[in-house]
Write a protein that holds these residues in place. Structure first.
Motif, short mmCIF file in Angstrom:
data_model
loop_
_atom_site.label_atom_id
_atom_site.label_comp_id
_atom_site.label_asym_id
_atom_site.label_seq_id
_atom_site.Cartn_x
_atom_site.Cartn_y
_atom_site.Cartn_z
N SER A 87 0.96 -1.08 -0.17
CA SER A 87 -0.17 -0.05 0.16
C SER A 87 1.03 1.37 -0.02
CB SER A 87 -0.92 -0.20 1.30
OG SER A 87 -1.89 -0.98 1.31
N ALA A 180 -5.59 2.86 5.47
CA ALA A 180 -4.05 2.79 6.35
C ALA A 180 -4.52 1.69 7.31
CB ALA A 180 -3.72 3.98 7.27
N ALA A 183 -3.99 -1.90 5.65
CA ALA A 183 -2.59 -2.29 5.00
C ALA A 183 -2.16 -3.41 5.62
CB ALA A 183 -1.73 -1.11 4.86
N THR A 187 4.70 -0.77 3.76
CA THR A 187 4.00 0.39 2.97
C THR A 187 5.21 1.48 2.66
OG1 THR A 187 3.68 1.46 5.32
CG2 THR A 187 2.01 0.05 4.41
N GLU A 204 -2.86 9.09 8.48
CA GLU A 204 -2.31 7.81 8.01
C GLU A 204 -1.07 7.15 8.66
OE1 GLU A 204 -3.56 8.64 3.29
OE2 GLU A 204 -1.68 9.41 3.95
N GLU A 207 -2.21 5.66 12.09
CA GLU A 207 -3.02 4.65 11.92
C GLU A 207 -1.95 3.27 11.43
OE1 GLU A 207 -6.26 2.39 12.35
OE2 GLU A 207 -6.16 4.45 12.69
N LEU A 208 -1.09 3.74 10.66
CA LEU A 208 -0.35 2.50 10.26
C LEU A 208 0.72 2.20 11.22
CD1 LEU A 208 1.13 4.13 6.93
CD2 LEU A 208 -0.37 2.33 7.01
N CYS A 209 1.15 2.80 12.28
CA CYS A 209 1.92 2.44 13.59
C CYS A 209 0.87 1.53 14.39
CB CYS A 209 2.27 3.62 14.42
SG CYS A 209 3.37 4.61 13.74
N ASN A 211 -1.70 -0.34 13.31
CA ASN A 211 -2.09 -1.48 12.52
C ASN A 211 -1.14 -2.71 12.65
OD1 ASN A 211 -2.60 -3.44 10.37
ND2 ASN A 211 -3.01 -1.75 9.00
N VAL A 214 0.98 -3.82 10.10
CA VAL A 214 2.00 -2.88 9.71
C VAL A 214 3.09 -2.67 10.68
CG1 VAL A 214 2.62 -0.78 8.44
CG2 VAL A 214 0.63 -2.09 7.83
N ILE A 219 7.23 1.02 7.61
CA ILE A 219 7.07 2.21 6.88
C ILE A 219 8.02 3.00 6.24
CG2 ILE A 219 6.09 4.59 7.12
CD1 ILE A 219 4.51 3.72 9.71
N GLN A 284 1.71 -0.78 18.30
CA GLN A 284 1.03 -1.46 17.41
C GLN A 284 0.37 -2.49 17.95
OE1 GLN A 284 4.19 -3.55 15.06
NE2 GLN A 284 2.55 -4.79 13.73
#
Length: 394
Positions: A87, A180, A183, A187, A204, A207-209, A211, A214, A219, A284
């Protein structure tokens, strides 16, 4: 080795995408009623109706309800069964002489189209290898609504129908957060840093952290750290992890790093600053199924370990040696089979910010007053937002 410039093929493809989008936007501005009718038709097909808001005075149109639901519709943002694409995320853009002009008259190529072109090229040999938000089903549908254009918002009924000022950014922020959260794995971020005004910074990255699929360690920024930074700042604060957490443009907001001031600090102070920032990253989350399985494994671990120890104690030493030799002989074959079964993911590009200018072209000298220098810690002027839009000022 110094990062390469953005490949010319991706540059040309991104320009074609930007030009096509500019044409579609102009068509939408000329005929916003057709866009509004299409959105309302989709809302009707979904069984929605206009209704009163909670205050009993205003009303929320079925179009507004439909768009709000779309921004949180995970099904329309989830890849087909079995696909696990990388993503990609993006922020702002880069000046380019052949790009369409923004609302300030500057030829500006959004990172969106660079990311889309990169993903498209990854998908040619391996379909489903990469994606951006705008290439998902939900992202395409929202993108085709042209909510950034005032003419479309007016055709939808404006504030009286539930479309107040700032609605476009709020909606894109919500769908970006949803995207995000879905994902998986590595990413990519098409940008140099995350400006505090950007959706990348505000929704974003956090949210990725969080996730569970992810996390901060997955990242990657496509571009190297700004070359205007001192070398020690580039090395220590220009890592993927730090840029995913820190911000470099607003000293009055949390997680700020002054690139110039950071370089003048002692090594101990710099390390303490980085450690503090990384510790502040959103934790996470652990998938519920994984947590339950881990608890069961731990509950069974002790009796299994005891039984294994007893079994090993009863096995003659010669048999143990033979078993170890057999396991070692099988290891390369097992490893090769695992590698063959796991599809290779696209390599992360690492580029310089900006494009390779043709050597035969002489840039004209500026006339008039000298340009004002950017404030300390601000991103390069070419990466600053020069227009409203998905990642521009609210």
């Amino acid at each position: 080795m110094s990062p390469k410039a953005i490949p010319q093929g991706i540059e040309k493809g991104a320009l074609r995408r930007a030009t096509a989008r500019e044409k579609a936007t102009l068509d939408a501005k000329r005929n916003p009623l057709s866009i509004a009718r299409r959105i309302k038709a989709a809302a009707t097909a979904a069984g929605l109706e206009d209704k009163r808001a909670e205050d009993g005075k205003t009303w929320v149109s079925k179009a507004r309800q439909y768009i709000d639901a779309l921004a949180e519709d995970k099904a329309k943002l989830t890849p087909p069964d079995g696909a696990k694409p990388i993503s990609a995320f993006w922020t702002y853009g880069i000046e380019h002489p052949k790009a369409p002009k923004n609302d300030q008259g500057v030829p500006f190529l959004s990172q969106r189209f660079i990311a889309e072109e990169w993903a498209a090229r990854q998908n040619k040999p391996a379909p489903g290898a990469a994606q951006t938000l705008e290439t998902t089903q939900g992202g395409r549908e929202l993108d085709d609504m042209f909510l950034w254009e005032p003419e479309v918002i007016k055709a939808l009924g404006g504030a009286e129908a539930g479309f107040p000022q700032g609605y476009a950014k709020a909606t894109w922020a919500k769908i970006s957060e949803t995207y995000a959260g879905l994902a998986e794995g590595r990413t990519l971020v098409f940008g140099q840093t995350a400006d505090t005004r950007s959706i990348l910074h505000q929704q974003e990255l956090g949210e990725l952290c969080k996730n569970p699929n992810v996390g901060l360690h997955n990242i990657d920024f496509v571009y190297e750290a700004p070359r205007s930074w001192p070398e020690v700042t580039r090395t220590e604060a220009g890592t993927n992890a730090v840029r995913a957490v820190a911000q470099f443009d607003n000293k009055d907001l949390p997680h700020y790093i002054d690139p110039q001031g950071f370089a003048s600090d002692t090594p101990e102070a710099r390390k303490a600053k980085i450690d503090s920032l990384l510790e502040s990253a959103p934790a996470q989350a652990q998938p519920q199924a994984q947590a339950q399985a881990q608890a069961q494994d731990q509950a069974q671990a002790q009796p299994q370990a005891q039984a294994q120890a007893q079994d090993q104690a009863q096995v003659p030493p010669q048999a143990q040696v033979q078993a170890q030799a057999q396991a070692q002989s099988q290891a390369p074959a097992v490893k090769a089979a695992e590698q063959q079964a796991t599809p290779k993911s696209p390599a992360s590009p690492l580029w310089q910010m900006g494009f390779q200018q043709p050597q035969t072209v002489t840039r004209p000298q500026r006339t008039g007053p000298a340009p004002v220098a950017a404030s300390p810690g601000a991103p390069p002027l070419a990466s600053r937002p020069l227009a409203t839009g998905m990642d521009g000022p609210a």
